[in-house]
Design a protein around this motif. Structure first.
Motif, short mmCIF file in Angstrom:
data_model
loop_
_atom_site.label_atom_id
_atom_site.label_comp_id
_atom_site.label_asym_id
_atom_site.label_seq_id
_atom_site.Cartn_x
_atom_site.Cartn_y
_atom_site.Cartn_z
N GLY A 1 -3.79 -2.61 0.86
CA GLY A 1 -3.99 -1.68 -0.26
C GLY A 1 -5.12 -0.70 -0.04
O GLY A 1 -5.93 -0.83 0.87
N GLU A 2 -5.14 0.32 -0.90
CA GLU A 2 -6.19 1.34 -0.90
C GLU A 2 -7.04 1.09 -2.15
O GLU A 2 -6.60 1.39 -3.27
N PHE B 1 0.11 3.76 11.59
CA PHE B 1 -0.21 2.69 12.54
C PHE B 1 -0.38 1.35 11.84
O PHE B 1 -0.85 0.38 12.44
N CYS B 2 -0.03 1.27 10.55
CA CYS B 2 -0.40 0.08 9.76
C CYS B 2 0.84 -0.65 9.24
O CYS B 2 1.71 -0.05 8.62
N VAL C 1 -0.23 4.28 0.88
CA VAL C 1 -0.82 5.39 1.65
C VAL C 1 -0.03 5.73 2.92
O VAL C 1 -0.04 6.86 3.38
N ASP C 2 0.65 4.76 3.50
CA ASP C 2 1.58 5.05 4.59
C ASP C 2 0.93 5.53 5.89
O ASP C 2 1.44 6.45 6.54
N CYS C 3 -0.19 4.95 6.26
CA CYS C 3 -0.77 5.26 7.56
C CYS C 3 0.22 4.77 8.62
O CYS C 3 0.71 3.64 8.53
N GLY D 1 -8.46 -5.16 3.20
CA GLY D 1 -7.20 -5.86 3.39
C GLY D 1 -6.04 -4.98 2.95
O GLY D 1 -6.06 -3.77 3.15
N THR E 1 0.90 -2.88 6.82
CA THR E 1 0.90 -2.96 5.36
C THR E 1 1.57 -1.73 4.77
O THR E 1 2.28 -1.81 3.77
N GLY E 2 1.33 -0.58 5.40
CA GLY E 2 1.90 0.67 4.91
C GLY E 2 3.42 0.64 4.87
O GLY E 2 4.05 1.31 4.03
N ALA F 1 -8.98 5.39 2.70
CA ALA F 1 -8.26 6.31 3.60
C ALA F 1 -8.63 7.75 3.29
O ALA F 1 -8.19 8.66 4.00
N CYS G 1 0.85 -1.19 0.00
CA CYS G 1 0.00 0.00 0.00
C CYS G 1 0.88 1.24 0.00
O CYS G 1 1.91 1.28 0.66
S1 SF4 Z 1 -3.56 -0.66 4.04
FE1 SF4 Z 1 -5.12 0.87 4.73
S2 SF4 Z 1 -4.48 1.44 6.83
FE2 SF4 Z 1 -2.71 0.42 5.83
S3 SF4 Z 1 -1.46 2.08 4.94
FE3 SF4 Z 1 -2.87 1.38 3.32
S4 SF4 Z 1 -4.67 2.70 3.51
FE4 SF4 Z 1 -3.50 2.94 5.41
#
Ligand code: SF4
Length: 369
Positions: A187-188, A142-143, A138-140, A185, A145-146, A219, A136
């Motif tokens: 990805g965005e 707390f995540c 998006v780089d949240c 799951g 996956t990011g 997001a 992903c």
């Molecule tokens: S998977 Fe969702 S929560 Fe995790 S970084 Fe991507 S958008 Fe953000």
């Protein structure tokens, strides 16, 4: 498994399958038969589609066509019944897909009568959490996956294929079995919009999962929220909010610099909802970061006037991420403030924490296992 240069039919819609059949000098109804066989009957091999002439099946295989491309490369089971699947595609890329039985979508409820009715209906349902990208972008903060960054988008067939692989493994069959889908799951989904929306359509029209049992979480890709509202077939909308003001949200979700909370909440307010539908705001509670009573009051003000509910998720720990899980009392207090302000607010039970299948924990850790 087919070779890397195979051509999967899974992912093609009815009109594409019809065009394909016609390209093989077959009558156009063969396209419909292929569609039924692939999605409704979920037949796995061309050889088994007995409604098609043997010659046509041979021609398709001879030209590299096969039904599906994904394979289940691993499966981890949690003590709570959750199963985390590692799904591998022919190019070697993998994503994770999570099966959550007994269906709930993790909401512990607010204890109201509506909850009690809801839990009676819950018997025998399950939720599948589906990925839309490898990694992903998006780089949240707390995540897990990011942390991966994005490797590539999934095709519509790869998104729908995850669901079909899990249905097959769990031996369940919608619409008879009650299956919910959450596109939450890896990805965005709104950064892979066309493939996501095509997959959702195939899952509704082909596999038979009602759109009302599907939810996509973004997001906050604001322009796509507008597009999404215009789709004839679409899942329900969830927005991953996680903050009660811009300063906090930008810190937790850098994408907030591009589309701030004002723009995001405006898009939510203008979103064309169906009967009895609400926008869901998801809020991951991080201890001493965004979980104070004043944050709950600030959030209540922000969502006032939007037909919405809030899902609270106590943060799921993951290696390499410096946050901590809030105390249960803080979570309950946060919920109480929102409910008292008139916003339906639910606490989502964490699922599969022990196998890293919970929200924000998907990071292909099974590869090493
Ligand atoms: S998977 Fe969702 S929560 Fe995790 S970084 Fe991507 S958008 Fe953000």
């Amino acid at each position: 498994m087919p070779e890397i240069n195979h051509k999967p039919l899974l992912g093609l819609d009815a009109s594409e399958l019809t065009a394909l059949a016609e390209g093989f000098q077959q009558p156009s109804y063969r396209g419909k038969q292929l569609f039924e066989a692939i999605y409704r009957k979920r037949i796995e091999s061309l050889d088994e589609i007995s409604t098609l002439p043997i010659e046509f099946r041979k021609e398709l295989s001879g030209q590299g066509y096969s039904i599906r491309s994904e394979e289940v490369a691993g499966k981890f089971k949690s003590s709570d019944g959750t199963a985390r699947y590692l799904i591998r595609f022919p190019d070697g890329q993998t994503v994770e897909t999570v099966w959550m039985p007994e269906g709930d979508d993790g909401e512990a409820g607010d204890g109201s009568d509506a909850d009690i009715v809801e839990s009676a209906r819950n018997f025998g349902r399950a939720t599948i959490c589906v990925s839309s990208q490898v990694g992903c972008a998006v780089d949240c903060r707390f995540c897990l996956t990011g942390l991966l960054g994005v490797k590539r988008n999934l095709t519509a067939g790869e998104i729908a294929g995850q669901v079909m692989a899990v249905l097959r493994d769990q031996q369940v069959s919608p619409p008879h079995d009650r299956i919910n889908l959450v596109f939450m799951g890896m990805g965005e989904p709104f950064l892979n919009y066309d493939s996501f929306i095509k997959a959702a359509r195939l899952l509704v029209e082909g596999v038979g999962i009602p759109q009302s049992r599907m939810t996509v979480s973004t997001a906050g890709i604001v322009p796509r929220i507008g597009d999404f509202g215009e789709e004839e077939i679409r899942p329900k909308l969830a927005i991953s909010l996680n903050a009660s003001n811009d300063e906090m949200r930008t810190r937790l979700m850098p994408i907030n610099r591009k589309w701030d909370m004002g723009q995001l909440l405006e898009a939510a307010k203008n979103f064309p909802l169906r009967n009895r539908e609400k926008v869901t705001f998801e809020y991951v509670l991080l201890s001493e970061v965004n979980d104070a009573p004043e944050h709950a009051r600030e959030l209540a003000e922000k969502v006032r006037g939007i037909r919405a509910k809030v899902n609270l998720i106590a943060w799921n720990p993951g290696p390499g991420i410096e946050f901590s899980t809030p105390q249960a009392e803080r979570v309950l207090r946060f919920q109480r403030i929102l409910i008292d302000s008139g916003t339906p607010t639910f606490i989502r039970r964490p699922r599969g924490r022990d196998i890293y299948a919970a929200c924000g924990q998907l990071k292909q850790t099974m590869e090493a296992a």
